[in-house]
Design a protein around this motif. Structure first.
Motif, short mmCIF file in Angstrom:
data_model
loop_
_atom_site.label_atom_id
_atom_site.label_comp_id
_atom_site.label_asym_id
_atom_site.label_seq_id
_atom_site.Cartn_x
_atom_site.Cartn_y
_atom_site.Cartn_z
N ALA A 22 37.82 47.22 38.56
CA ALA A 22 36.54 46.53 38.72
C ALA A 22 36.01 45.99 37.40
N LEU A 23 36.24 46.69 36.31
CA LEU A 23 35.67 46.30 35.03
C LEU A 23 36.54 45.34 34.22
N LYS A 53 37.75 37.91 41.44
CA LYS A 53 36.77 38.41 42.41
C LYS A 53 37.42 39.42 43.35
N ASN A 54 38.61 39.08 43.87
CA ASN A 54 39.30 39.99 44.79
C ASN A 54 39.72 41.29 44.10
N THR A 55 40.12 41.21 42.85
CA THR A 55 40.50 42.41 42.11
C THR A 55 39.30 43.32 41.91
N ARG A 56 38.15 42.72 41.61
CA ARG A 56 36.91 43.52 41.48
C ARG A 56 36.55 44.19 42.80
N ILE A 57 36.70 43.46 43.90
CA ILE A 57 36.41 44.03 45.22
C ILE A 57 37.36 45.18 45.52
N MET A 58 38.64 45.02 45.20
CA MET A 58 39.61 46.10 45.41
C MET A 58 39.25 47.32 44.57
N ALA A 60 36.25 48.20 43.55
CA ALA A 60 35.07 48.82 44.17
C ALA A 60 35.47 49.60 45.42
N ALA A 61 36.40 49.06 46.20
CA ALA A 61 36.87 49.75 47.41
C ALA A 61 37.57 51.06 47.04
N VAL A 62 38.36 51.05 45.98
CA VAL A 62 39.05 52.27 45.55
C VAL A 62 38.02 53.32 45.10
N ILE A 63 36.99 52.88 44.39
CA ILE A 63 35.95 53.81 43.96
C ILE A 63 35.24 54.41 45.17
N ILE A 64 34.86 53.58 46.13
CA ILE A 64 34.16 54.07 47.33
C ILE A 64 35.04 55.03 48.12
N LEU A 65 36.31 54.68 48.31
CA LEU A 65 37.23 55.58 49.02
C LEU A 65 37.44 56.87 48.24
#
Length: 76
Positions: A22-23, A53-58, A60-65
């Motif tokens: 994300a960063l 953008k898609n890499t940042r979303i991925m 964030a998804a990994v962090i949430i999961l």
């Protein structure tokens, strides 16, 4: 080391990886391109902005999961 701590460590590593995605998405994309070069593959995104953008979303998804998995492990 018990199975509990192994799971916790794996989840923490996954969340750190998600934060890195994300960063620093551009650096991750450049690393992926460099990893494929020795296999004689040329990879380049059609749109770098969309890829970032898609890499940042991925990430964030990994962090949430990871957070969900961490809560699940703690609740057991």
């Amino acid at each position: 080391m018990s199975l509990f701590w192994i799971r916790v460590i794996v989840v923490i590593i996954a969340m750190l990886f998600g934060a890195y995605l994300a960063l620093r998405p551009r650096q991750v994309i450049e690393m992926q391109i460099a990893l494929y070069r020795p296999f004689n593959w040329k990879i380049e995104p059609i749109s770098m902005e969309k890829e970032i953008k898609n890499t940042r979303i991925m990430g964030a998804a990994v962090i949430i999961l990871g957070i969900i998995a961490f809560v699940y492990i703690i609740m057991q």
